[in-house]
Scaffold this active site. Structure first.
Site, mmCIF file in Angstrom:
data_model
loop_
_atom_site.group_PDB
_atom_site.id
_atom_site.type_symbol
_atom_site.label_atom_id
_atom_site.label_comp_id
_atom_site.label_asym_id
_atom_site.label_seq_id
_atom_site.Cartn_x
_atom_site.Cartn_y
_atom_site.Cartn_z
ATOM 1 N N ARG A 173 0.822 -1.224 0.000
ATOM 2 C CA ARG A 173 0.000 0.000 0.000
ATOM 3 C C ARG A 173 0.854 1.271 0.000
ATOM 4 O O ARG A 173 0.494 2.280 0.610
ATOM 5 C CB ARG A 173 -0.931 0.030 1.220
ATOM 6 C CG ARG A 173 -2.034 -0.987 1.198
ATOM 7 C CD ARG A 173 -2.998 -0.766 0.036
ATOM 8 N NE ARG A 173 -4.202 -1.587 0.171
ATOM 9 C CZ ARG A 173 -4.297 -2.853 -0.183
ATOM 10 N NH1 ARG A 173 -3.260 -3.463 -0.742
ATOM 11 N NH2 ARG A 173 -5.417 -3.522 -0.011
ATOM 12 N N SER A 182 -10.877 -0.323 3.329
ATOM 13 C CA SER A 182 -10.086 -0.498 4.553
ATOM 14 C C SER A 182 -9.652 0.868 5.076
ATOM 15 O O SER A 182 -9.022 1.635 4.354
ATOM 16 C CB SER A 182 -8.821 -1.306 4.272
ATOM 17 O OG SER A 182 -9.138 -2.565 3.750
ATOM 18 N N GLU A 192 -4.972 3.863 6.302
ATOM 19 C CA GLU A 192 -4.688 3.623 4.894
ATOM 20 C C GLU A 192 -5.322 4.740 4.061
ATOM 21 O O GLU A 192 -4.878 5.060 2.971
ATOM 22 C CB GLU A 192 -5.275 2.267 4.500
ATOM 23 C CG GLU A 192 -4.766 1.734 3.210
ATOM 24 C CD GLU A 192 -5.872 1.260 2.301
ATOM 25 O OE1 GLU A 192 -5.567 0.546 1.365
ATOM 26 O OE2 GLU A 192 -7.030 1.615 2.508
HETATM 27 N N1 EPU Z 1 -10.732 -10.755 9.850
HETATM 28 C C1 EPU Z 1 -11.359 -10.800 11.075
HETATM 29 N N2 EPU Z 1 -12.303 -9.861 11.376
HETATM 30 C C2 EPU Z 1 -12.652 -8.888 10.501
HETATM 31 C C3 EPU Z 1 -12.010 -8.832 9.242
HETATM 32 C C4 EPU Z 1 -11.042 -9.774 8.924
HETATM 33 O O1 EPU Z 1 -11.089 -11.664 11.895
HETATM 34 O O2 EPU Z 1 -13.518 -8.068 10.847
HETATM 35 C C5 EPU Z 1 -9.718 -11.782 9.532
HETATM 36 C C6 EPU Z 1 -10.362 -13.054 8.996
HETATM 37 O O3 EPU Z 1 -9.634 -14.151 9.454
HETATM 38 C C7 EPU Z 1 -10.177 -12.936 7.486
HETATM 39 C C8 EPU Z 1 -8.821 -12.238 7.426
HETATM 40 O O4 EPU Z 1 -8.832 -11.327 8.526
HETATM 41 O O5 EPU Z 1 -10.153 -14.181 6.884
HETATM 42 C C9 EPU Z 1 -8.582 -11.487 6.133
HETATM 43 O O6 EPU Z 1 -9.700 -10.655 5.860
HETATM 44 P P1 EPU Z 1 -9.947 -10.106 4.379
HETATM 45 O O7 EPU Z 1 -9.818 -11.185 3.378
HETATM 46 O O8 EPU Z 1 -11.214 -9.309 4.376
HETATM 47 O O9 EPU Z 1 -8.698 -9.170 4.111
HETATM 48 P P2 EPU Z 1 -8.069 -7.954 4.922
HETATM 49 O O10 EPU Z 1 -6.656 -8.280 5.249
HETATM 50 O O11 EPU Z 1 -8.944 -7.540 6.069
HETATM 51 C C10 EPU Z 1 -7.077 -6.854 2.776
HETATM 52 C C11 EPU Z 1 -7.123 -5.526 2.062
HETATM 53 C C12 EPU Z 1 -8.436 -5.355 1.333
HETATM 54 C C13 EPU Z 1 -8.592 -6.511 0.346
HETATM 55 C C14 EPU Z 1 -8.519 -7.834 1.113
HETATM 56 C C15 EPU Z 1 -8.568 -9.052 0.204
HETATM 57 C C16 EPU Z 1 -5.679 -4.072 3.380
HETATM 58 C C17 EPU Z 1 -5.598 -2.898 4.290
HETATM 59 N N3 EPU Z 1 -6.906 -4.451 3.016
HETATM 60 O O12 EPU Z 1 -8.082 -6.803 3.798
HETATM 61 O O13 EPU Z 1 -8.369 -4.158 0.606
HETATM 62 O O14 EPU Z 1 -9.823 -6.413 -0.359
HETATM 63 O O15 EPU Z 1 -7.281 -7.897 1.842
HETATM 64 O O16 EPU Z 1 -7.331 -9.281 -0.380
HETATM 65 O O17 EPU Z 1 -4.641 -4.610 3.001
HETATM 66 C C18 EPU Z 1 -8.787 -1.828 0.764
HETATM 67 O O18 EPU Z 1 -7.564 -1.665 0.678
HETATM 68 O O19 EPU Z 1 -9.583 -0.845 0.841
HETATM 69 C C19 EPU Z 1 -9.316 -3.175 0.793
HETATM 70 C C20 EPU Z 1 -10.616 -3.432 0.986
#
Ligand code: EPU
Length: 338
Positions: free
Chosen positions: A165, A239, A334
Site C-alpha cells: 500500500r 479499509s 490507509e
Molecule cells: N478478519 C477478522 N475480522 C474482521 C475482518 C477480517 O477476523 O472483521 C480476519 C479473517 O480471518 C479474514 C482475514 O482477517 O479471513 C482477512 O480478511 P480479508 O480477506 O477481508 O482481508 P483484509 O486483510 O482484512 C485486505 C485488504 C483489502 C482486500 C482484502 C482481500 C488491506 C488494508 N486491506 O483486507 O483491501 O480487499 O485484503 O485481499 O490490506 C482496501 O484496501 O480498501 C481493501 C478493501
C-alpha cells in the site's frame, strides 16, 4: 480548456459522503488541461489536490485551495506480441471499468483486482492489492506531470518504489507527481492467481471447475459484495487502516494472549490482520451516532448518513487507542486524511 468553479460541495466527490467545501474546483479531461492547471499564474499560489473518485479520502475540514478532479480518459493498446499486451489507460478511467475492458479482450492479470473502487490514476499511489495480486505485479510504467521539472515524465515500475500500500507517489515525492496515465503489461495466456482460499470457495459455490479470468473476476465480485459495503448505500472508503507489520516477538506475544490471531509471514516479519485486531478489541458492528465499524468487516468504517469527517476521525482514534492498549500494535490509516 478548464472551467473554474468556486465554493463547491465535495459531498458527491468522496465515497464517505462527507460534507466539505472546496474554495476552488476544476475538472481536467486531458494532459493539456492538467498542464494548464499547473502552469497557470492564476493558480500558482493555491494549495492543490488531485482527486479521482474520492474513494480513499476522509475530509475532516473544508479545503482552502484548488481541487483538481481527474477525468483523463482513454484506453489504448500500445504494443502486443503472442503472449502479452501493453495497454495505456488514462488516469481518470474508473478502475473497475478498466478491469472489465481487459477481461472482455481476454487480457489477464488484474481480474483479482475487480470491483476495487477508484480510478486508474489512484491505483499506483497506494499500490492497490487484493486476493493475492498487487498492482505492481502488472504495472509497466506511469506517466505523470512533475511539479519540480514542469514537464511530463515517465517512471518505470522500479522507479515507482512500490511496497505494501505504498509508492513514491505517496511518500518520497508526495504531491510532486500528478499521474496522467498508466501502462499495464497484461497476459494473453493468463496464469490464474487462486492462492486465496475464498476465491476457490466462491468458484466451487458457482459450480466452476475450470476457471477463466472472467470467472475469477465474478468470484472476487461476489466475495467483495458479500463483505464490503457499497459506498452508494453506506459511505465508506474501504479499509480504513493498513494491516500492521510487526516483529515475530510481537506476533508471538499477541498469540499468547489469544491463539486465534490471524497473521501472515511478511519477509522476516509478520503482517497481522487489522480486521481481526479491531474485532478482538470489541469494535465490530459497534456504532456511535453517525459512525460505525462495519458489521461484516471491521477494517471498514462507515458513515450512517450525516457523519462529519471529524467524527469519523475521532472514532478511528478510539479504535487505534484500544488496539494499542490491548495488543501494543499501532494501526496506521490507509485512507488519506485531509
Ligand atoms: N478478519 C477478522 N475480522 C474482521 C475482518 C477480517 O477476523 O472483521 C480476519 C479473517 O480471518 C479474514 C482475514 O482477517 O479471513 C482477512 O480478511 P480479508 O480477506 O477481508 O482481508 P483484509 O486483510 O482484512 C485486505 C485488504 C483489502 C482486500 C482484502 C482481500 C488491506 C488494508 N486491506 O483486507 O483491501 O480487499 O485484503 O485481499 O490490506 C482496501 O484496501 O480498501 C481493501 C478493501
Amino acid at each position: 480548456m478548464i472551467t473554474l468553479q468556486k465554493n463547491i460541495s465535495l459531498q458527491a466527490h468522496n465515497s464517505f459522503g462527507i460534507e466539505a467545501n472546496a474554495k476552488l474546483f476544476v475538472e481536467v479531461k486531458s494532459e493539456d488541461d492538467l498542464k494548464e492547471v499547473y502552469t497557470s499564474a492564476q493558480f500558482e499560489h493555491e494549495r492543490k489536490m488531485v482527486i479521482g473518485s474520492g474513494s480513499n479520502i476522509l475530509f475532516t475540514q473544508d479545503f482552502d485551495g484548488l481541487i483538481v478532479k481527474n477525468q483523463i480518459g482513454g484506453i489504448e493498446l500500445i504494443n502486443e506480441d503472442a503472449d502479452e499486451v501493453l495497454i495505456r489507460a488514462g488516469s481518470g478511467v474508473h478502475w473497475h471499468e478498466f478491469v472489465l475492458h481487459c477481461i472482455d479482450h481476454g487480457w489477464g492479470g488484474i481480474e483479482n483486482l475487480s470491483l476495487i473502487p477508484g480510478t486508474v490514476g489512484a491505483a499506483p499511489v497506494q499500490n492497490i492489492g487484493a486476493y493475492g495480486v498487487e498492482l505492481k505485479d502488472v504495472l509497466h510504467s506511469v506517466r505523470a506531470w512533475d511539479l519540480g521539472l514542469n514537464e511530463f515524465v515517465e517512471l518505470s515500475r522500479d522507479q515507482c518504489e512500490f511496497g505494501y500500500r505504498s509508492s513514491i507517489f505517496k511518500h518520497q515525492r508526495k504531491g510532486q507527481l500528478v499521474i496522467s496515465s498508466v501502462v499495464f503489461r497484461l497476459s494473453k495466456k493468463p496464469v490464474l492467481q487462486r492462492s486465496y482460499g475464498a476465491i476457490n470457495e466462491a468458484l466451487k459455490a458457482m459450480g466452476i471447475a475450470s476457471a477463466s479470468i472472467r470467472d475469477i473476476s465474478n468470484a472476487v465480485i461476489s466475495i467483495r459484495s458479500s463483505k464490503l459495503p457499497d459506498p452508494v448505500q453506506l459511505g465508506n472508503a474501504g479499509s480504513f487502516f493498513k494491516n500492521p507489520v510487526v516483529s515475530k516477538e510481537r506476533m508471538e506475544a499477541i498469540c499468547s494472549l489469544d491463539a486465534h490471531l490471524v497473521s501472515f509471514p511478511f519477509g522476516e516479519a509478520f503482517k497481522l490482520s487489522a480486521g481481526w485486531l479491531i474485532e478482538a478489541a470489541g469494535w465490530k458492528g459497534h456504532r456511535e451516532g453517525n459512525v460505525g465499524c462495519y458489521e461484516k468487516q471491521s477494517l471498514v468504517l462507515v458513515n450512517f448518513g450525516r457523519a462529519t469527517g471529524k467524527e469519523i476521525l475521532a472514532f478511528s482514534h478510539n479504535i487505534q487507542a484500544s488496539v494499542w492498549e490491548k495488543y501494543g500494535v499501532e494501526l496506521e490509516p490507509e485512507v488519506n486524511l485531509l
